[in-house]
Design an enzyme around this catalytic site. Structure first.
Site, PDB file in Angstrom:
ATOM      1  N   GLY A 190       0.837  -1.209   0.000  1.00 56.60           N
ATOM      2  CA  GLY A 190       0.000   0.000   0.000  1.00 56.60           C
ATOM      3  C   GLY A 190       0.863   1.245   0.000  1.00 56.60           C
TER       4      GLY A 190
ATOM      5  N   TRP B  40       2.388   1.641  -3.375  1.00 58.81           N
ATOM      6  CA  TRP B  40       1.370   2.118  -4.334  1.00 58.81           C
ATOM      7  C   TRP B  40       1.407   3.646  -4.415  1.00 58.81           C
ATOM      8  CZ3 TRP B  40      -2.666   5.515  -3.636  1.00 58.81           C
ATOM      9  CH2 TRP B  40      -3.601   5.605  -4.660  1.00 58.81           C
ATOM     10  N   HIS B  41       1.676   4.290  -3.267  1.00 59.06           N
ATOM     11  CA  HIS B  41       1.629   5.749  -3.233  1.00 59.06           C
ATOM     12  C   HIS B  41       2.716   6.396  -4.089  1.00 59.06           C
ATOM     13  CE1 HIS B  41      -1.135   5.230   0.092  1.00 59.06           C
ATOM     14  NE2 HIS B  41      -1.497   6.471  -0.117  1.00 59.06           N
ATOM     15  N   GLY B  42       3.853   5.785  -4.136  1.00 63.49           N
ATOM     16  CA  GLY B  42       4.897   6.420  -4.942  1.00 63.49           C
ATOM     17  C   GLY B  42       6.160   5.590  -4.978  1.00 63.49           C
TER      18      GLY B  42
ATOM     19  N   PHE C 210       0.459  10.267  -7.612  1.00 63.85           N
ATOM     20  CA  PHE C 210       0.376   8.820  -7.430  1.00 63.85           C
ATOM     21  C   PHE C 210      -0.424   8.184  -8.559  1.00 63.85           C
ATOM     22  CE2 PHE C 210       0.302  10.414  -2.865  1.00 63.85           C
ATOM     23  CZ  PHE C 210       1.661  10.559  -2.855  1.00 63.85           C
TER      24      PHE C 210
END
Lengths: 385, 543
Positions: free
Chosen positions: B383, B386-388, B543
């Site tokens: 997770g 996923w953001h960056g 993102f």
């Protein structure tokens, strides 16, 4: 991560308020009316609670200033410029090419040195600190608020025969470099306009092309401001030759009377300035396509040449202020070295990205000015050897 | 196009007016065109990726469930892919002159590759269609996953992994920079790839029937309000709203307008107004005090909440006025007392996606404690990633996993968003509030990891927070938030506390019209005040 509680919906549940057709329209209109009434009340309330002081030089509270920032440039100027210099804001009197001020023409102390200084407040602070460190120095300062290089260059041309300074300091501020494309302080200082005007220079085929501002003193400006026909002529001249001119922020109109109108104009003004700044400067440096960097290099070299012709020592103060990294140094550094022009660049000892180097108003802290002053002194001592 | 731009101020009313004038089929076509325009405003080239993803998932969904594509379906997917390649890759829309728009050698070369891909896909189709059912379902699920994760991996993580493997590459006598690709991250790629993946997974799981309406499916993938920063919608919910007749009533319209207003208030009035203070600490290369770090991090907690939930509110509002419901993405996250509660209140569409498509398939709460902790940590780590594509996001994910495990290990709190608190004593209430404040501090440290610009900054700031307790560190050198920001934060706190205490997201409707109008007017006024701040891009766009 356990699943959600089934009682917890992730969507708005429908409410019982069902309105259709005409009744919905009436409700919407009623609500809109109330919103407008509230906004009008807030607008009037702000005008009543935070009136701007009558005296142009009075220092209003920050809240009062906050709600006045968006007044049109013309609206502010008409408020700041009175019938005489006594009832005109001091900032409006600053920077004029012909300001009738008396300045020292020679060093006040025997065996002392007169330093002629051209620039803006950054340069003033550094040179005042220098004078404190070395009490044999006398400063002759010709400054303008946030003055760009074209102003300082023009000022030297005006001033070169009026004193016997042995050293000349030229302060160039990175954030003012784009204003090389302007002829008036009032187009780029929307929130608190500077009225002073100066020539605009461009380099065409290796030669300097000059556009005269037409107004050179506060008295001329005052006369123009009070004559609608002359004022229109001036606005037309500025709009033609000043890249930062924007009619929406400049011209006075009804919205000056509304706090909300002023806030929206301020937003427009900010975006206009951001768009203009972005045209001239990006995170990578100044945009060479605009021509300001070529003009800046030409003016600096020509200034130093003229100063040397006058038998004086030129010192260029390269001020890399907040938000401009070392971009001004990148533009001028090589030229200054190539022509052997003594210079002090702040990027080397006061990086623009380090907030500790700056006061809350954006100027350098005193410690930085002290280093600058020591560097000026070292250049002069070196030249005397 | 950003929600807080002048362009959107013209775009939305135009789309809404057209929407009200058209019937369902034309509404969807118009919304699709509007969505492509909305996205193409940034960079039209990346629209090709959206169409490619649409075509692959459209075909895969049908193949997983039905085992065959009609000629018409294949033609639609192929034609759209080719046409989008020509329109978005071949033609250079940025070129100033018409002739130059077509002289794009590299673009036409890519069109050639796309043509090859389409021919290969059609040639392989008879072979793949003949596969046994289970095998075929698996193959097409794999194709869908590989295509979406491939796009995401290439555009978002390629350079990150190359940089991360720098020491290995250097030890082989090469330079990592030689392998770096000159790639621009397409806006919102993480959002729409996750959304389309959920479509094929749900079909594979038998939760959803595929659609044969290519344009409607394309609208599901690219629906403009939630295309670039969510909420990440599920096909089981959004697709029926797109396929079937929609009704717009007064209640929906009013709520939609309020959500748009609330979103703009949060973004322009609050988030952008405190950004200047946050940046003055996190972007400086100079010294900052401990108090600077604390205040800037708390303000960043406010900024990221208002920025992201503001976007979600505007997205929901825009959809609602067109009769399309999007899921709630935030529910007062900072009243959480535990990490598990936080994740039922913060970015709900992502946390529920991760739960359904990652955590549960990994084993979820089943198995021994170690397995559960492993599943939690792995889910949060991914997770975070996923953001960056940066190590601070990985660290943030690891931190979230760790606090979830620690709270679970200590047996603290199982309360979730919306859970009623009936019959609790004053002592329990005070204890609950203290837990809330403590957990807010824990959350804020996570935001420090999230916001930091480098690993050195994380180490430096953490060291200062832990050790620098002298009186000299208790003063502020940072820039102050603007007046709009301070006023906005105050209004937001009062608004959200009222919502929390009344347990009603629409509590303002209880007020008589003049009072309600006063609240709206105050929010509008703060938006006007905030407009003079430098506009800041929505944080989650990256993102």
């Amino acid at each position: 991560m356990p699943p959600f509680n089934s009682s917890t919906s992730n969507f708005d549940s429908p409410n019982g308020e069902v309105k259709t057709g005409k009744s919905a329209l009436i409700c919407a209109a009623w609500l809109m009316l109330w919103i407008l009434l509230w906004l009008a009340a807030m607008d009037i309330g702000i005008n009543v609670l935070f009136p701007y002081p009558k005296a142009p030089d009075a220092q209003p509270s920050r809240l009062k200033q906050y709600f006045e920032y968006g007044r049109s440039t013309e609206g502010k100027i008409r408020y700041m410029v009175g019938d005489t210099n006594d009832n005109t804001a001091s900032v409006s009197l600053a920077g004029w090419m012909d300001d009738s001020k008396t300045r020292p023409t020679t060093a006040t102390k025997p065996d002392g040195t007169l330093i002629a200084v051209y620039g803006q407040s950054f340069t003033q602070h550094a040179c005042n600190t220098w004078a404190k460190q070395n009490d044999s120095l006398t400063m002759r300062m010709i400054l303008g608020p946030g003055a760009p290089l074209n102003h300082s260059y023009a000022m030297y041309l005006e001033d070169r025969d009026k004193h016997d300074a042995k050293v000349c300091v030229l302060g160039i501020l990175a954030s003012s470099l784009p204003y090389l494309d302007t002829i008036a302080g009032m187009t780029w200082s929307f929130e608190r306009p500077y009225t002073f005007m100066f020539p605009k220079y461009t380099v065409v085929d290796g030669k300097l092309n000059v556009i005269d501002p037409t107004i050179h003193s506060m008295q001329q400006f005052r006369d123009t401001l009070n004559d609608p026909a002359k004022w229109q002529q001036l606005v037309s001249h500025v709009s033609e030759h000043d890249a930062f001119f924007d009619a929406t922020t400049f011209n006075a109109c009804m919205t000056d009377q509304s706090a909300i109108g002023r806030m929206l104009r301020r937003a427009w003004g900010q975006r206009h300035m951001q768009a203009m700044q972005a045209k001239y400067h990006t995170a990578d440096g100044f945009n060479p396509q605009t021509g300001i960097t070529d003009t800046a290099r030409f003016l600096v070299v020509d200034w130093a040449k003229k100063v040397r012709e006058d038998g004086r020592l030129p010192i260029v103060y390269v001020i890399n202020d907040r938000g401009f990294a070392d971009h001004l140094y990148q533009e001028l550094g090589d030229t200054l070295k190539e022509y052997n022009i003594p210079f002090v660049s702040t990027h080397a000892y006061a990086p623009a990205a380090d907030l500790a180097n700056f006061q809350s108003d954006g100027h350098f802290v005193h410690a930085v000015d002290e280093i600058t002053a020591l560097k000026f002194e070292a250049i002069v001592q070196d030249a005397l050897k | 196009m950003a929600f807080n731009s002048i362009e959107f101020l013209i775009f939305l009313p135009t789309v809404y007016l057209l929407y009200r004038l058209l019937n369902l089929r034309l509404q969807n076509v118009m919304l699709l065109a509007a969505s492509y325009l909305f996205y193409g405003w940034w960079d039209e080239r990346f629209l090709f990726l959206i169409v490619l993803s649409t075509a692959i998932d459209f075909s895969s969904g049908i193949m997983i469930d039905e085992g065959k594509l009609t000629r018409r379906d294949r033609a639609k997917a192929s034609a759209w892919t080719l046409l989008s390649a020509i329109a978005f890759l071949g033609i250079n829309w940025q070129a100033p002159e018409w002739a130059a728009k077509f002289q794009n050698t590299v673009g036409w070369q890519y069109c050639g590759y796309v043509l090859g891909l389409v021919i290969a896909g059609n040639a392989l189709y008879p072979l793949l269609a003949k596969l046994p059912k289970q095998r075929r379902r698996g193959v097409f699920l794999f194709i869908s996953m590989a295509a979406n994760l491939g796009l995401l991996g290439f555009f978002k993580y390629c350079n990150f992994f190359i940089d991360s493997a720098e020491s290995v590459i250097t030890s082989m006598g090469m330079h990592a920079t030689d392998f770096r690709l000159d790639i621009v991250l397409p806006v919102g790629i993480s959002f729409y790839t996750f959304q389309t993946m959920s479509y094929t997974i749900d079909i594979y799981r038998g939760h959803l029937k595929p659609t044969h309406r290519f344009l409607d499916f394309a609208l599901f993938v690219s629906f403009f309000p939630q295309l670039v920063a969510g909420p990440i919608e599920r096909a089981t919910h959004l697709l029926p709203s797109i396929l079937h007749e929609r009704r717009i009533d007064w209640e929906q319209s009013m709520r939609g307008c309020f959500l748009i207003l609330m979103g703009l208030f949060k973004k322009i009035g609050v988030a952008d107004s405190v950004a200047i203070a946050v940046n003055s600490v996190y972007l400086t290369q100079g010294d900052v005090t401990q108090l600077d770090i604390i205040v800037a991090t708390v303000l960043f907690a406010v900024q990221i909440y208002c920025d992201f939930s503001g976007y979600s509110d505007i997205a929901r509002g825009c959809s609602k006025i067109m009769g399309i419901e999007l899921m709630t993405n935030f529910k007062l996250p900072y009243v959480s007392r535990t990490p598990s509660e936080f994740w039922t209140r913060w970015h709900i569409s992502l946390s529920s996606w991760l739960r359904d498509y990652l955590y549960i398939p990994l084993g979820g709460n089943r198995g021994n404690k170690f397995m559960v902790y492993r599943n939690l940590s792995l889910t949060m780590l991914l997770g975070g990633l996923w953001h960056g594509a940066a190590w601070n996001f990985v660290l943030w994910g690891a931190y979230q996993g760790a606090i979830l495990c620690i709270y679970r290990l200590l047996g603290i709190g199982v309360r979730r968003a919306g859970q009623e608190e009936i019959g609790i004593t004053i002592k329990q209430r005070i204890l609950g509030m203290l837990n809330m404040i403590f957990f807010f501090g824990v959350t804020c440290y996570g935001w420090l990891l999230f916001r930091a610009v480098s690993f050195e900054q994380i180490v430096g700031f953490t060291g200062q927070l832990l050790t620098d307790w002298g009186s000299s560190s208790m003063h502020l050198t940072m820039r102050k938030p603007t007046l709009a920001g301070m006023l906005g934060v105050l209004v937001l706190i009062v608004y959200e506390l009222t919502e929390y205490n009344l347990k009603d997201t629409c509590f303002y409707k209880r007020f008589p019209v003049p009072i309600r109008a006063g609240l709206y007017a105050l929010m509008i006024f703060i938006i006007f005040m905030g407009t003079s701040n430098a506009p800041v891009q929505f944080i989650y766009f990256q993102f």
